[in-house]
Design an enzyme around this catalytic site. Sequence first.
Site, PDB file in Angstrom:
ATOM      1  CG  ASP A 127      62.650  55.087  31.724  1.00  0.00           C
ATOM      2  OD1 ASP A 127      62.414  55.845  30.764  1.00  0.00           O
ATOM      3  OD2 ASP A 127      61.883  54.192  32.093  1.00  0.00           O
ATOM      4  CG  ASP A 135      56.041  51.098  30.275  1.00  0.00           C
ATOM      5  OD1 ASP A 135      57.211  51.401  30.560  1.00  0.00           O
ATOM      6  OD2 ASP A 135      55.112  51.927  30.193  1.00  0.00           O
ATOM      7  CD  GLU A 158      59.079  50.934  34.153  1.00  0.00           C
ATOM      8  OE1 GLU A 158      59.898  51.855  34.027  1.00  0.00           O
ATOM      9  OE2 GLU A 158      57.939  50.957  33.630  1.00  0.00           O
TER      10      GLU A 158
END
Length: 556
Positions: free
Chosen positions: A443, A334, A359
Site C-alpha cells: 500500500d 486486513d 493491519e
Amino acid sequence: MSALGNGSLKQAGGLGAASLHCRVQAPKRARSHCATHNEECVGSPAVDAGYFERVSLKQRGANGRPDLSRRSVNTDAQDVAELAKDASEAASRASQAEGKMGALVSELVAIDNTLADHEKRINEMHFGMSMAVQLPKIPSFLKRLQPQIRKQIHEGEQQACGTGYEILLQGFNWESHQCGWYQTMMEQAAWISQIGFTMVWLPPPTESVSPQGYLPRDLYNLNSHYGSVEELQSCLSMFQNVGMKVVGDVVLNHRCATYQNHEGIWNQFGGRLDWDARAILGNDPNFRGLGNSGKGEMFLAAPNIDHSQEFVRHDLAHWLKWLRSMGFDGWRFDFVRGFEGKYIQEYIEASDPHFAVGEFWDSLNYDGDGSLSFKQDSHRQRICDWINATGGLSTAFDITTKGILHAVFERSEYWRLRDDQGKPPGLMGWWPSRAVTFLENHDTGSTQGHWRFPDHGVEQGYVYILTHPGTPTVFYDHLVLWQHVRDVVMNLIEIRKRIGIHSRSHVKIVEAGTDAYAAEIDGRLLMKIGPGHVHVDSSWELVLSGHNWAVWEKLN
C-alpha cells in the site's frame, strides 16, 4: 557481505528482473495520515516493559494496563489457606489476600520475570527486562503454584505470536498478480530461507473481483490471479520444506457478492458460503444489509460483513481451519478497524495459527503546522487497545514507528526516536512482542505509493528495525529490486540471528539528538544511525557500516 554472497544472489537474478515489468499503476483504497487525535494516553508507559510483557495477556484492562482484579489461579481459597499456614511472611500476606488471589498471582508473575532473567544468562533464552531487579525470596506455597501458572503465562503469550525470533518477508508487491507469482516464489524459496527469513507473507489467496485479492468473492475458490490452487499448494509446501512458515493475507472485513437481489443490489453471495443480506451490516451505506449495526470503520467498495452473526463467525472460523489444512501457518488480517478485535480472538482460537498480525491503520498525531507531533502515545495506545481486544493473541503492525521514522529521515530529527520515558517511541517501546515493524508495504510503496518511505533513509531504517525488538518485516521490492539495500538486509539478518536479538530484547538508548541515534541491544550490540558522531569505547568491535550508520558487537 554476508557469507551467502554473490552465489546465492544469482539464483534470483532473472526473477528480480522479471518483477520489474510488473509495475502498472493500479488504484487501491487510499488512506489518510494527517488526522490529529488529542485523547490522553493512560496506559503502558507506567508499566515496566518486562512486567508488561509477561502478565497474563487475557487479563489486561481496556487502557492497556493489567487488570489484577480479574486474575485467578486454578486452585480454591481453602487450598491456598492451608498451604499458607506453612509459610512465614508469605502466610501473613496470603491470609490478608484471601479472596484477592489476583494480588498473589501478580507477585508470582514478578518472581517469574526475575527467574526468567537469570535463566536467560544460563541458557540464552533472552527473555530480557527493561530494568534490573533483585531476586526476592519465593514463599514456599508460591513455589508449588509457580510451575502451573508459569506454563499458563508462557502459553498465553506464545499463541499466534510466534517464538519471538521471527523475521518476516512480505513476499509480494502491488503488481505481483501479473507474474505467475506462486511459481516465482517457489523458485526463490530456498534463497529466501538461506538469507535467514523465518516467515513469508503471501498475498490474498482467494478468487477476487480485484486482481490483487483484496475484494474477495468466493472464499473457497483458491484459483486467483497469483496462480492455481495446485500452484498455491506447491508453493506452501516449498516454503515449509525449507523450514519457513507461511502467513496468508485474509480479508474478513468485507466480501463481494456474486448476485444482485430483486432491487439490483449486490448483496447475495455465492459459492460454499452462500450468505444473503443478513451477513451484511445493517448500517452499511451501500449494500442494504439486514444484519446488526457495526462499530467499526466502513469499507465503501464492498459489503461490510456482520461478525456479530453466529453463522458468519462459524463459517469464517471453519474457512480459516480449512486454510490451515491447506498449509498456511498464520494470518495477516486486513483492514481490522472495520470490526471488533474480539472476533479476531475467536478466529485465532479456532484456527490456532503460529503467527497472526493485524493491519490496524490509524492516523498519527500532527501539530497545527502539519508537522508530526513528538508525543504519539494516544496513537500507539489505540493499537494496544486493539491488541487487548483480541485477548492479546494477535500482533499488530507498528504504524507508529513507521510514521516517526518518516519524520526522522525527512527532517533529520533523530531525537524523535526516544520518548519521554527514555524508550523507543512506537508500539515496540510499550509492547515489543506484539509489534511488527516495517518500512514499506504494497500500500505505502510499490506502484501505489500512498505513504512512501524516504529513499535515502531505507538503509538506516532497516538498521533500526533489524537490530531492535519487535518482529521486523522486509518488503519484497527492497530485497529483490534494490541491490544495495539487499546486501545490507542480508548482513543485518545474519547479525540479528547470530547475536540472538528477539521480539523482547532490551533497548538502552545512549544517544538521541538532532543528527544521530544510538542504542545498545541486550548489552551485546551497539548500533548508530545518522550523520552525527557517537563515542564508542574500545569494548566494542565494528562489524558492519554504511552511509550514516554502523553496527558494533561487544568484545568478549
